[in-house]
Design a protein around this motif. Structure first.
Motif, PDB file in Angstrom:
ATOM      1  N   GLY A 176       0.835  -1.199   0.000  1.00  0.00           N
ATOM      2  CA  GLY A 176       0.000   0.000   0.000  1.00  0.00           C
ATOM      3  C   GLY A 176       0.866   1.243   0.000  1.00  0.00           C
ATOM      4  O   GLY A 176       1.865   1.311   0.710  1.00  0.00           O
ATOM      5  N   ARG A 177       0.492   2.233  -0.803  1.00  0.00           N
ATOM      6  CA  ARG A 177       1.259   3.477  -0.835  1.00  0.00           C
ATOM      7  C   ARG A 177       0.312   4.668  -0.853  1.00  0.00           C
ATOM      8  O   ARG A 177      -0.836   4.559  -1.280  1.00  0.00           O
ATOM      9  N   LEU A 178       0.797   5.783  -0.369  1.00  0.00           N
ATOM     10  CA  LEU A 178       0.019   7.008  -0.387  1.00  0.00           C
ATOM     11  C   LEU A 178       0.988   8.173  -0.408  1.00  0.00           C
ATOM     12  O   LEU A 178       1.938   8.216   0.379  1.00  0.00           O
ATOM     13  N   THR A 179       0.782   9.094  -1.318  1.00  0.00           N
ATOM     14  CA  THR A 179       1.541  10.340  -1.368  1.00  0.00           C
ATOM     15  C   THR A 179       0.573  11.482  -1.126  1.00  0.00           C
ATOM     16  O   THR A 179      -0.589  11.413  -1.528  1.00  0.00           O
ATOM     17  N   ALA A 180       1.034  12.516  -0.461  1.00  0.00           N
ATOM     18  CA  ALA A 180       0.158  13.649  -0.156  1.00  0.00           C
ATOM     19  C   ALA A 180       0.988  14.906   0.044  1.00  0.00           C
ATOM     20  O   ALA A 180       2.203  14.840   0.245  1.00  0.00           O
ATOM     21  N   TYR A 181       0.304  16.032   0.005  1.00  0.00           N
ATOM     22  CA  TYR A 181       0.947  17.324   0.238  1.00  0.00           C
ATOM     23  C   TYR A 181      -0.029  18.250   0.931  1.00  0.00           C
ATOM     24  O   TYR A 181      -1.250  18.055   0.885  1.00  0.00           O
ATOM     25  N   ASP A 182       0.505  19.239   1.593  1.00  0.00           N
ATOM     26  CA  ASP A 182      -0.266  20.386   2.047  1.00  0.00           C
ATOM     27  C   ASP A 182       0.568  21.621   1.728  1.00  0.00           C
ATOM     28  O   ASP A 182       1.516  21.532   0.952  1.00  0.00           O
ATOM     29  N   SER A 183       0.279  22.741   2.326  1.00  0.00           N
ATOM     30  CA  SER A 183       1.013  23.964   1.972  1.00  0.00           C
ATOM     31  C   SER A 183       2.434  24.001   2.540  1.00  0.00           C
ATOM     32  O   SER A 183       3.207  24.893   2.190  1.00  0.00           O
ATOM     33  N   HIS A 184       2.793  23.025   3.392  1.00  0.00           N
ATOM     34  CA  HIS A 184       4.104  23.030   4.028  1.00  0.00           C
ATOM     35  C   HIS A 184       5.006  21.855   3.659  1.00  0.00           C
ATOM     36  O   HIS A 184       6.224  21.981   3.757  1.00  0.00           O
ATOM     37  N   ILE A 185       4.427  20.730   3.277  1.00  0.00           N
ATOM     38  CA  ILE A 185       5.226  19.515   3.134  1.00  0.00           C
ATOM     39  C   ILE A 185       4.584  18.567   2.123  1.00  0.00           C
ATOM     40  O   ILE A 185       3.369  18.572   1.936  1.00  0.00           O
ATOM     41  N   ALA A 186       5.416  17.785   1.488  1.00  0.00           N
ATOM     42  CA  ALA A 186       4.956  16.677   0.648  1.00  0.00           C
ATOM     43  C   ALA A 186       5.536  15.402   1.241  1.00  0.00           C
ATOM     44  O   ALA A 186       6.708  15.373   1.642  1.00  0.00           O
ATOM     45  N   VAL A 187       4.719  14.380   1.365  1.00  0.00           N
ATOM     46  CA  VAL A 187       5.158  13.127   1.984  1.00  0.00           C
ATOM     47  C   VAL A 187       4.701  11.932   1.153  1.00  0.00           C
ATOM     48  O   VAL A 187       3.745  12.025   0.386  1.00  0.00           O
ATOM     49  N   ALA A 188       5.402  10.832   1.333  1.00  0.00           N
ATOM     50  CA  ALA A 188       5.027   9.578   0.686  1.00  0.00           C
ATOM     51  C   ALA A 188       5.306   8.446   1.653  1.00  0.00           C
ATOM     52  O   ALA A 188       6.291   8.482   2.397  1.00  0.00           O
ATOM     53  N   ALA A 189       4.437   7.448   1.660  1.00  0.00           N
ATOM     54  CA  ALA A 189       4.640   6.276   2.510  1.00  0.00           C
ATOM     55  C   ALA A 189       4.318   5.029   1.714  1.00  0.00           C
ATOM     56  O   ALA A 189       3.375   5.002   0.926  1.00  0.00           O
ATOM     57  N   LEU A 190       5.104   4.002   1.939  1.00  0.00           N
ATOM     58  CA  LEU A 190       4.902   2.692   1.333  1.00  0.00           C
ATOM     59  C   LEU A 190       4.915   1.679   2.460  1.00  0.00           C
ATOM     60  O   LEU A 190       5.859   1.657   3.269  1.00  0.00           O
ATOM     61  N   VAL A 191       3.867   0.863   2.548  1.00  0.00           N
ATOM     62  CA  VAL A 191       3.804  -0.172   3.565  1.00  0.00           C
ATOM     63  C   VAL A 191       3.834  -1.521   2.852  1.00  0.00           C
ATOM     64  O   VAL A 191       2.876  -1.907   2.189  1.00  0.00           O
ATOM     65  N   ALA A 192       4.972  -2.193   2.955  1.00  0.00           N
ATOM     66  CA  ALA A 192       5.115  -3.512   2.347  1.00  0.00           C
ATOM     67  C   ALA A 192       4.147  -4.465   3.024  1.00  0.00           C
ATOM     68  O   ALA A 192       4.101  -4.551   4.243  1.00  0.00           O
ATOM     69  N   GLY A 193       3.342  -5.125   2.228  1.00  0.00           N
ATOM     70  CA  GLY A 193       2.344  -6.041   2.763  1.00  0.00           C
ATOM     71  C   GLY A 193       1.021  -5.366   3.094  1.00  0.00           C
ATOM     72  O   GLY A 193       0.068  -6.030   3.482  1.00  0.00           O
TER      73      GLY A 193
END
Length: 86
Positions: free
Chosen positions: A50-67
């Motif tokens: 599962g993965r999710l990328t997101a942003y707001d006015s201060h930061i951009a982040v991405a996470a990947l959860v294996a499994g």
């Protein structure tokens, strides 16, 4: 590599904000103002990530959860924490 047009950037932001507020990521990110996101899964061999990328006015982040079965149900918790701690 060239840049995208302002019109295309606007469409992309609008779509990502819809996903964050009332789309697939709504259950995790719906209450966060100015947030845009893209969810996803990737099948790899005998499991799903599962993965999710997101942003707001201060930061951009991405996470990947294996499994993780889906991005919003697994990586979404990680991304929300990072966005709310910023």
């Amino acid at each position: 590599m060239g840049s995208i047009s302002a019109r295309t950037a606007g469409y992309l932001q609008s779509t990502m904000r819809t996903v964050a507020t009332s789309g697939a990521a709504g259950p995790r990110l719906g209450g966060l103002a100015g947030t845009g996101t893209k969810t996803g899964t990737a099948e790899e061999g005998d499991h799903t990530n599962g993965r999710l990328t997101a942003y707001d006015s201060h930061i951009a982040v991405a996470a990947l959860v294996a499994g993780g079965r889906t991005g919003v149900d697994y990586a979404g918790y990680v991304v929300r924490q990072l966005l709310t701690e910023n």
